[in-house]
Design an enzyme around this catalytic site. Sequence first.
Site, PDB file in Angstrom:
ATOM      1  N   HIS A 263       0.861  -1.162  -0.132  1.00 33.08           N
ATOM      2  CA  HIS A 263       0.086  -0.013  -0.039  1.00 33.08           C
ATOM      3  C   HIS A 263       0.889   1.462   0.004  1.00 33.08           C
ATOM      4  O   HIS A 263       1.725   1.290   0.687  1.00 33.08           O
ATOM      5  CB  HIS A 263      -0.972   0.100   0.958  1.00 33.08           C
ATOM      6  CG  HIS A 263      -0.502   0.325   2.349  1.00 33.08           C
ATOM      7  ND1 HIS A 263      -0.382   1.457   2.738  1.00 33.08           N
ATOM      8  CD2 HIS A 263      -0.291  -0.501   3.492  1.00 33.08           C
ATOM      9  CE1 HIS A 263       0.208   1.572   4.270  1.00 33.08           C
ATOM     10  NE2 HIS A 263       0.000   0.422   4.602  1.00 33.08           N
ATOM     11  N   ASP A 275       5.834   2.762   7.023  1.00 34.60           N
ATOM     12  CA  ASP A 275       4.401   2.540   6.791  1.00 34.60           C
ATOM     13  C   ASP A 275       3.542   3.182   5.888  1.00 34.60           C
ATOM     14  O   ASP A 275       2.879   3.942   6.330  1.00 34.60           O
ATOM     15  CB  ASP A 275       3.618   2.239   8.276  1.00 34.60           C
ATOM     16  CG  ASP A 275       2.112   1.568   8.018  1.00 34.60           C
ATOM     17  OD1 ASP A 275       1.506   1.597   8.904  1.00 34.60           O
ATOM     18  OD2 ASP A 275       1.955   0.845   6.653  1.00 34.60           O
ATOM     19  N   GLU A 307      -5.520   1.923   2.116  1.00 34.05           N
ATOM     20  CA  GLU A 307      -5.267   0.733   2.835  1.00 34.05           C
ATOM     21  C   GLU A 307      -5.562   1.215   4.143  1.00 34.05           C
ATOM     22  O   GLU A 307      -6.521   0.463   5.020  1.00 34.05           O
ATOM     23  CB  GLU A 307      -3.899   0.170   2.621  1.00 34.05           C
ATOM     24  CG  GLU A 307      -3.840  -1.165   3.411  1.00 34.05           C
ATOM     25  CD  GLU A 307      -3.377  -0.789   4.873  1.00 34.05           C
ATOM     26  OE1 GLU A 307      -3.200  -1.847   5.656  1.00 34.05           O
ATOM     27  OE2 GLU A 307      -2.740   0.140   5.309  1.00 34.05           O
ATOM     28  N   GLU A 308      -5.165   2.285   4.571  1.00 35.19           N
ATOM     29  CA  GLU A 308      -5.345   2.834   6.053  1.00 35.19           C
ATOM     30  C   GLU A 308      -6.763   3.106   6.254  1.00 35.19           C
ATOM     31  O   GLU A 308      -7.197   3.149   7.566  1.00 35.19           O
ATOM     32  CB  GLU A 308      -4.510   4.015   6.170  1.00 35.19           C
ATOM     33  CG  GLU A 308      -2.947   3.537   6.444  1.00 35.19           C
ATOM     34  CD  GLU A 308      -2.285   2.739   7.117  1.00 35.19           C
ATOM     35  OE1 GLU A 308      -1.228   2.489   7.024  1.00 35.19           O
ATOM     36  OE2 GLU A 308      -3.245   2.328   7.960  1.00 35.19           O
ATOM     37  N   ASP A 336       4.119  -5.075   3.731  1.00 34.34           N
ATOM     38  CA  ASP A 336       3.499  -3.855   4.414  1.00 34.34           C
ATOM     39  C   ASP A 336       4.356  -3.725   5.738  1.00 34.34           C
ATOM     40  O   ASP A 336       4.379  -4.735   6.561  1.00 34.34           O
ATOM     41  CB  ASP A 336       2.193  -4.051   4.695  1.00 34.34           C
ATOM     42  CG  ASP A 336       1.214  -2.824   5.437  1.00 34.34           C
ATOM     43  OD1 ASP A 336       0.289  -3.053   5.557  1.00 34.34           O
ATOM     44  OD2 ASP A 336       2.185  -1.857   5.730  1.00 34.34           O
ATOM     45  N   HIS A 437       2.271   4.846  12.833  1.00 34.22           N
ATOM     46  CA  HIS A 437       0.883   5.712  12.704  1.00 34.22           C
ATOM     47  C   HIS A 437       0.993   7.108  13.364  1.00 34.22           C
ATOM     48  O   HIS A 437       0.208   7.534  13.872  1.00 34.22           O
ATOM     49  CB  HIS A 437      -0.086   4.979  12.968  1.00 34.22           C
ATOM     50  CG  HIS A 437      -0.713   3.848  11.924  1.00 34.22           C
ATOM     51  ND1 HIS A 437      -2.009   3.283  12.089  1.00 34.22           N
ATOM     52  CD2 HIS A 437      -0.159   3.551  11.030  1.00 34.22           C
ATOM     53  CE1 HIS A 437      -2.182   2.667  11.102  1.00 34.22           C
ATOM     54  NE2 HIS A 437      -1.079   2.529  10.539  1.00 34.22           N
TER      55      HIS A 437
HETATM   56 ZN   LIG Z   1       0.568  -0.376   6.628  1.00 34.84          ZN
END
Ligand SMILES: [Zn+2]
Length: 492
Positions: A263, A275, A307-308, A336, A437
């Site tokens: 992603h 990420d 994706e998130e 990922d 994140h």
């Molecule tokens: Zn990810």
Amino acid sequence: MLKKTMLAFALVCGTAIVGSPGASAGPQSCESRSNNTIAKLLECVTVDGVREHQAAFQAIADANAGIRTSGTPGYDQSAAYVADRMTAAGYKVTVQSFQFQTFISLTPSVLEQFAPTPVGPVVNNIMSYSGSGDVTAPVSTPSAITGCVASDFAGFTPGNIALISRGACTFAIKATNAFNAGAAGVVIYNNIPGTLNGTLGSTFTLNIGVTAVTQAVGQQLASTSGLVMRLKTDTFRGQATTSNVIAETKHGNKNNVVMVGAHLDSVNAGPGIQDNGSGSAAILEVAEQMAKVKPRNAVRFAWWGAEESGLVGSTHYVNGLSTAERNKIALYLNFDMIGSPNYFFGVYDGDESTFVKPPGFVPPGSAQIEDTFERYYNSVGEPFQDTDFSGRSDYGPFIAVGIPAGGLFTGAEGIKTAAEALTYGGTAGQQYDPCYHLACDTFANISLHALDVNSDAVAYATLNYAMSTELINGAKSKGNFKPDHDHDEVAA
Ligand SMILES: [Zn+2]
């Protein structure tokens, strides 16, 4: 350790030192030759090459409010970067646009304590799909701390901010119960150590601000009487357009396609350079270094959007395929997060030797893909372990329709154990990716060693299957490329 192993390998193949930055690749340069053996390809897939793409993603984020979230210019420019590079490398590129329910935090959420003592800002992570608001009010808890049923809010003072514990039901149910009881805002605290990054889900539309704090902060607030706080959130929820970037080799059997994906979008809190800039950059580098290879099986690289927001791009892609088109896909490889700073080398547990799944959850062939990666780690003397085939990334929609899958993962918000620290180094008791994140998931948030090893693992698996998927689905390939056997044999 890796380097020493690589030197031994290079000696066997009589080529330059593999993967070390700046190493020239013998008479023909990487760009001009066909890297049609594992030895040649791994020589040209370098960590510097992968970092070049990560640096490009960082520059794009820097130019776009520090994020590459789907539905924002930061994502669109990342997609354009990939599409341009793949077109220049000679692939057939398709940009698949689609609409999705997006969430964007327009300004950072604010949580402050005013009474009983003015503490000032409190670290918090807005919940995805939170509404907007700016309220200052007393804080109170429901009768049952998890707030999972409406009656837990009997006696709740309308206009107060609700303080609720994680657990027992979804965040959306808690926030809805609080909203219905007249809460002006919601603060949810974790029920385990570590930061809480949660989502209310794309169907949450109530206009109430919802944010999250750690367990320690939450328990401290819950035990504070006379608590008055301010919660300010400023968000956008609505339909947005984003895209998947698909790039396919011009050569190779189109009825036996090898798919390789990652992603490309980031969460709303930061640039997402690990990420998932790590996976996106690694498959881009491998694709570029394979540009002159004539594979026996068509190879289709994919960079997923949204994706998130819940695997939206990959789900859109798979749902858009006819049964016949799905049957032409031999396997899917997913990458990922493959460069976590405090990494472990995780391989999706396709044979369910550690993480047993419901019958039919893991399609046949996935165990053989796991073997391929384990064979690679063994060949370079690196430790590895099983990681849960949880469905938490873009292989989910593929295995859901019976397409075998596999992939790699180096860890996110999980905590490294003492045993893992002994095996991989790094810090026990700390998250595998301390910036998971978060805004600090930047170019600096990486383990170069993990990224170097894993970029080669991506190359090894991709070229092996580009030449033969016989071990996965019995499909015979022309020519003398021996599938999947010992590293050196493949290289010879
Ligand atoms: Zn990810």
